[in-house]
Each structure stands twice: as C-alpha cells, then as structure tokens.
Design an enzyme around this catalytic site. Structure first.
Site, mmCIF file in Angstrom:
data_model
loop_
_atom_site.group_PDB
_atom_site.id
_atom_site.type_symbol
_atom_site.label_atom_id
_atom_site.label_comp_id
_atom_site.label_asym_id
_atom_site.label_seq_id
_atom_site.Cartn_x
_atom_site.Cartn_y
_atom_site.Cartn_z
ATOM 1 N N TYR B 286 1.052 -1.263 -0.003
ATOM 2 C CA TYR B 286 -0.081 -0.013 -0.092
ATOM 3 C C TYR B 286 0.812 1.504 -0.134
ATOM 4 O O TYR B 286 1.871 1.293 0.819
ATOM 5 C CB TYR B 286 -1.086 0.033 1.078
ATOM 6 C CG TYR B 286 -2.005 -1.328 1.172
ATOM 7 C CD1 TYR B 286 -1.398 -2.282 1.809
ATOM 8 C CD2 TYR B 286 -3.153 -1.240 0.995
ATOM 9 C CE1 TYR B 286 -2.148 -3.461 2.232
ATOM 10 C CE2 TYR B 286 -4.078 -2.153 1.029
ATOM 11 C CZ TYR B 286 -3.546 -3.488 1.527
ATOM 12 O OH TYR B 286 -4.483 -4.309 1.685
ATOM 13 N N HIS B 297 -6.541 0.226 -2.173
ATOM 14 C CA HIS B 297 -6.360 -0.667 -2.904
ATOM 15 C C HIS B 297 -4.732 -0.956 -2.710
ATOM 16 O O HIS B 297 -4.247 -0.179 -2.864
ATOM 17 C CB HIS B 297 -6.899 -0.770 -4.247
ATOM 18 C CG HIS B 297 -6.545 -1.694 -5.219
ATOM 19 N ND1 HIS B 297 -7.212 -2.976 -5.010
ATOM 20 C CD2 HIS B 297 -5.582 -1.842 -6.187
ATOM 21 C CE1 HIS B 297 -6.749 -3.660 -6.025
ATOM 22 N NE2 HIS B 297 -5.919 -3.165 -6.621
ATOM 23 N N LYS B 328 -3.417 -5.531 -9.805
ATOM 24 C CA LYS B 328 -2.069 -5.220 -9.262
ATOM 25 C C LYS B 328 -0.920 -5.234 -10.264
ATOM 26 O O LYS B 328 -1.099 -6.007 -11.320
ATOM 27 C CB LYS B 328 -1.903 -5.832 -8.094
ATOM 28 C CG LYS B 328 -2.820 -5.929 -6.920
ATOM 29 C CD LYS B 328 -2.662 -6.538 -5.795
ATOM 30 C CE LYS B 328 -3.846 -7.068 -4.760
ATOM 31 N NZ LYS B 328 -4.426 -5.743 -4.479
#
Lengths: 358, 358
Positions: B286, B297, B328
């Site tokens: 993060y 997210h 991601k």
C-alpha cells in the site's frame, strides 16, 4: 472453575461438563461425570473468559496469555479453532478414542486430520461430520498424498486463514472426433507441422493451431498432440511415434512422459486438453467439443505432478486463486512413478483444490 | 527473384531492395544496391509468396516449407516475426552492423535482444525503437538479470504468443506512522504477540493483525514486522531484534533475511508491505496509508528473488496473469547475495513485469 493440565489433556469437573460439553460441544465426557478437554479447547475457553486459569503440572495457574505461550497448545491450531468457532461451528480435535460416533472415528483415522467439524447445528453427540480439517502454517510443505477429503486450513505469516477444500474427483467429457489415418506430418525442433491437413484434425478434434487464418492452412501440433496422434495411427511421421516422444524428452526431459500420460488419459475420457501455459498450468480442458467454431468455456486447469510431490501452501493458493479468477477448477493430476503398463488402473489421481468459505 | 543463403545471410538483388526494404523495411541495403536479409526475414517473404525460393549453399532451391524446416531459421523466431508483422510493425533482427541509427545500435547491444521493433509507422530508416524483443520458448529458463527494458515474446508449446514487458522501476509511497518506543512483545514460535499495544501500531502503521475485532485487542505481528519494529526501537522483545531474526531463520532459512531486506526497503520508501500469501507473492503493498480505516487498494505484488534467479516463462505468466486479474502490478525484488552493508546502493533491483499487447 478448576481445570488441570495433565499430559495433553485438560481435566475439569462435573459443572464443566454441563457448561462446556452439553451446551457448547467442548471436550468429551468421561466416566464419573467430569470433562476432558484438548489444550486447544481449553485455550479457547480461557480466551472467552469461560475459564479463568488452567493449572499446570507444577501447580502454577496459567491465564490465556501464559497458556497460549506455553508448549501445551499450538498457536496456529488455536487460530483455526477460534475461527471455526467464530463462524458458528462446533468442532473436536481428532482423537479417535474421544468419540463413539462411527462417522467421527472414521474421519479422524488419518494423521493429516487435526479437527473434525460438525455440520452447522450439530455437535459431537451427533453422528455426522461436515469437514475434516488439517491445520498448516503457510511455510509447511504439504504432501500431495495426504490430500483428498481434507480441508487445509492454512495460517499465513500474518495469522490470516485460508481454507482449501481438497477432493478426489473423476474427469470425463463427451468430446470425440472421427479422424482419418496416415496424415503426414513434419517434425521440427519443438513442434510438428501438418502441411496439408484434413480439416477434421483441427475443426472437430481441436488438435493443433493453424499457422494463420487462411483456409486449408498449415496446422502446428504440439509434441504432446503429435505423440498422441502418432500412437493412434492418425499421424504418419518419420521415425514413428517414438521419434516424437524422443523429441519431447529432449526438450523437457521425463516431464514429457508424465504429461503425455495425462494427455492420453484426458483424451480417452472425452476431454480436449489444450495448453494451460497462460494460466501457469499444464492444460486447460474442454469437456464437450463438437467443433472449434462452437467452443465453450474450458472448465478445468490441470497441473501434472509426481505423486510424491509436496506442495507449498503458497503455490497452492496461487493456483487456486488464479483458477477461481478465470472461472475454472484447479485439478492436480498426480502421476505415480511406476511404469503405467504395470498398473491396472491408469495410475493417475485427480485432485481438485478449491477455495472454501466454511 | 533470386535469393541466396550464405552463412546467416540471404542475399538478393537490387529489385529486392526496392520491393522489400524501401517499401516494407525488410533487410538492410548494402553497397552496390543489393539487399541482405536475415533468414527469418527471408522466411517471411517466402511465406507471403513474395519470394518463391531461396537457393541453399548446395544450389538447391528451398521453398517456404523446406526453408522453415532447415537449420537456417528458428521456428519460434519466425512465429514471433510473423506475429509482429501481422500486427503492422516493421522490425529488424538485432544486428548492430546492419544499422546506422544510434537508437538501434544501442538497442541491439545486448545478447538477450532478438528483434528491434519500430514504432508503428516507422521503419529501419528512422532513428527510433519502440520495443526490444527477446524470443523464448515456454520451456526455456530466462535469467532475471537479462530482463528490464526488454519485451519477452514467449512461444508456448501450441505456438501461441504472449508478450511480457519487463522494466526496472522505482518504488515509493507516502505511508508513515509516528510510533512510541519500547512496546513490549512476546515471541511465539512463528509470530509475536503484543498483549497491550498502543493503537497507532495497527491503526496508523498497519503493523500486524488484531486477534479479534474487540477494541484494545491483542495484536499479532509477523516475524518480519516484528524484526523491523525491534530494529527501529519500537518493539521491546526478549533477546532483542536478533532473537526475532533467529526465529525467522529457524522457520524459513536464509529466505527470511532476503525478505527482511526487501521489507525494510519498502517501509523506508513509504510503502506498507503486507503478506501477499493469498496471491502467491511475498508482499502486497500500500503506497499511501494514513489509517487502516481508510485503506485503499494495494497496488503492487512483490515477489522476492535472488538476483541469480532464472524464471520459467510459465511461472512468470502465472504471476503476471494473477496480478493483472486483481488489478495489481507484479514486481520482482531481486536481491543480490552480497552483504548489503558492503553495498552503497540498497542492493535491490525492482523489476516490473506486465502483459503487453503490442
């Protein structure tokens, strides 16, 4: 309430039996009316505040903190026990002599099982088991042979839990194609080309990949497809099937033989295996191919492994997560090392692993 | 049109230069007005029917089929060349002495590069490179050190292509937390418990995981988090930071040290690393944590590897596919084996790998 640790059992009196077993399914009642608890159950009662302390063998009173830090209870077993209790299940440690239930006794007859979980609303006094649970830390290796009819509760390094349901399953489909014999193919270094293929090879059989979209185009077969078709007599190649198999071994060693056995079994059972490369697997499979123009979604991802394989839970999690994300089921084909011709069965165990939310 | 194979070059005359180089960017012109083609370019011209045959050193005329089956051209290089041409790109084989362009000459100065691809609409006569492409088969091992500023074109066993863009990148974020010192923790076998933690540890720092949702609850730290906080002086643990590190090595060997170095670097750069177990990675990160109540997210998945690691393209595909599926970016942290204190830099290379559709 008095509770005493002795060996791997925590003993408590008659009131404990009423309060913990009769109303909540902790422990097992013993003759004389008292209750025996597994240390993990006692830890949970301490955690809830239902027990104040457990007396150790040396007479010291241990609170939750002292008990969890002691050698009596495994921290990861506690985390899983607590989580399943939080989800509303009753569960028991896997001790065969603690139950009269045939279902429970048979469920715990396996060293990989740590807990039996009862169906929601049931308990140790019923004769029914919902899950057999094995507890592992993320870093422990898990033997493929231990899996099947087992829920792996994996505790990751940050103490979060994932449940993986492992089941043996059968694989079958309805794909078949009527192919001509003696189709000529040319072996290159890592594939085989059909310069003038009959349309059915690709269109009905879904073998290979056209070099281009042009009609009547060259078809490229993988070495697995080519070895299978050569053994079936469909493909005619210089040196025969053995030349293809030799080439396969040259590019990927003995793994080629293992994968070919799985490929053959899948085809025999009516599935069409195609490469699973994009998903990190050996194959994706289509159960009901009639024509490539009307191809459905592929249902399974197959990874071929030696039956002696040990999984890292992390790799398992990766495979299962990816399969779930693309709406497929992850199936491991466990191949045993022996010569398949020595074996009556086909020597392949199909192990499905899926994410479970209990 | 006459073309002759000689060594690793196919020579064609002046008309070829006009037809193939000037109008379509094949080959490179040589003094005297003729054209030299790489075998893969000649194979593509044969495939298109622009050349009828290439004459071999022994005088035999080879058509596309014969030429592709010969040792002169790699079948996987041909598949990639053809695919990039089909997508509308001009591209050249990586031969430094075939170009006057500084951009091209510098791009091909690397044995991992097989093709330079020009931006759409550009060609070898411009001084611009869109991609450096390395061709590998699914089964080839790829050295981590060869990656970065390279597009891997992976040919799977069924001849389908995947492009993976590999880039070095920096990692940075804005997460920081003001933590007290001397928080007391208790080391268990594979985690550390804070029985009475200050709220900021979890709430601002996003260290650890509460045992439960109750306020003021026990916090479980992973051994990595504990080692980092102990070294920072935040955590007070019996035996000091070394006791935590020793425990980490006991449960996962020298991998623990590698992962700890990456963990520390990520924290220092303002990222919060949490376990990536569920994604099969070491960490998810993060970039901008102010409070766990307002957690965004996680952006990156990080896998820690030794810099000498070699990838199997299949494993790479699996990681990249999964990361893409959960929105991601997959980043490999390549750690070199040397003692980091000997090193001015932090000894970590951050390598991003993403799927590319050229």
């Amino acid at each position: 309430m008095h509770a005493t640790l002795s060996g791997d059992v925590v003993r408590a009196g008659e009131r404990a039996r009423e309060r913990f077993y009769d109303s909540s399914g902790y422990g097992h009642p013993v003759d004389g009316g008292s209750l025996e608890l597994a240390p993990v159950e006692a830890a949970h009662l301490l955690y809830r505040g239902d027990l104040d302390a457990v007396e150790g063998p040396d007479g010291t009173a241990m609170d939750f903190r002292a008990f969890l830090s002691s050698a009596a209870v495994s921290e990861i077993a506690f985390l899983v026990y607590k989580d399943l209790r939080d989800r509303g299940f009753y569960l028991s440690p896997a001790r065969a002599d603690w139950s009269d239930s045939p279902a429970v006794r048979s469920a715990v007859d396996d060293p990989a099982v740590d807990f039996v979980v009862y169906p929601r609303g049931s308990g140790p006094w019923d004769d029914e088991v919902a899950h057999r649970v094995g507890v592992v830390s993320e870093r422990e290796a898990v033997r493929a042979g231990d899996l099947g009819d087992l829920v792996l509760a994996v505790v990751d390094e940050e103490s979060a839990l994932t449940y993986l349901a492992t089941e043996h399953r059968a694989v079958s489909g309805t794909s078949e194609a009527d192919l001509p014999e003696g189709v000529s193919g040319e072996l290159l270094s890592d594939r085989l080309l059909l310069w003038d293929p009959p349309a059915a090879i690709y269109d009905q059989g879904f073998y290979g990949q056209p070099l281009d979209d042009r009609d009547g185009d060259v078809i490229q077969l993988s070495l697995l497809e080519a070895a299978f078709l050569a053994r079936e007599g469909v493909l005619d190649v210089e040196g025969g099937p053995e030349a293809v198999v030799e080439r396969g071994r040259a590019v990927e060693g003995e793994r080629f033989d293992r994968r070919l056995r799985v490929y053959e079994r899948l085809r025999e059972r009516g599935l069409v295996p195609k490469t699973g490369y994009k998903f990190g697997a050996d194959f994706r499979t289509y159960a009901d191919v009639e024509s490539v123009d009307d191809l459905g979604h592929s249902e399974l991802l197959i990874r071929v492994l030696d039956r002696e394989h040990t999984f890292s839970p992390r790799d398992l999690a990766l495979d299962v997560r990816l399969a779930h994300g693309v709406r497929k089921e992850m199936v491991f084909a466990l191949v045993d090392g022996e010569d398949p011709s020595e074996d009556d069965s086909d020597g392949i165990e199909w192990l499905s692993v899926t994410r479970l939310t209990p």
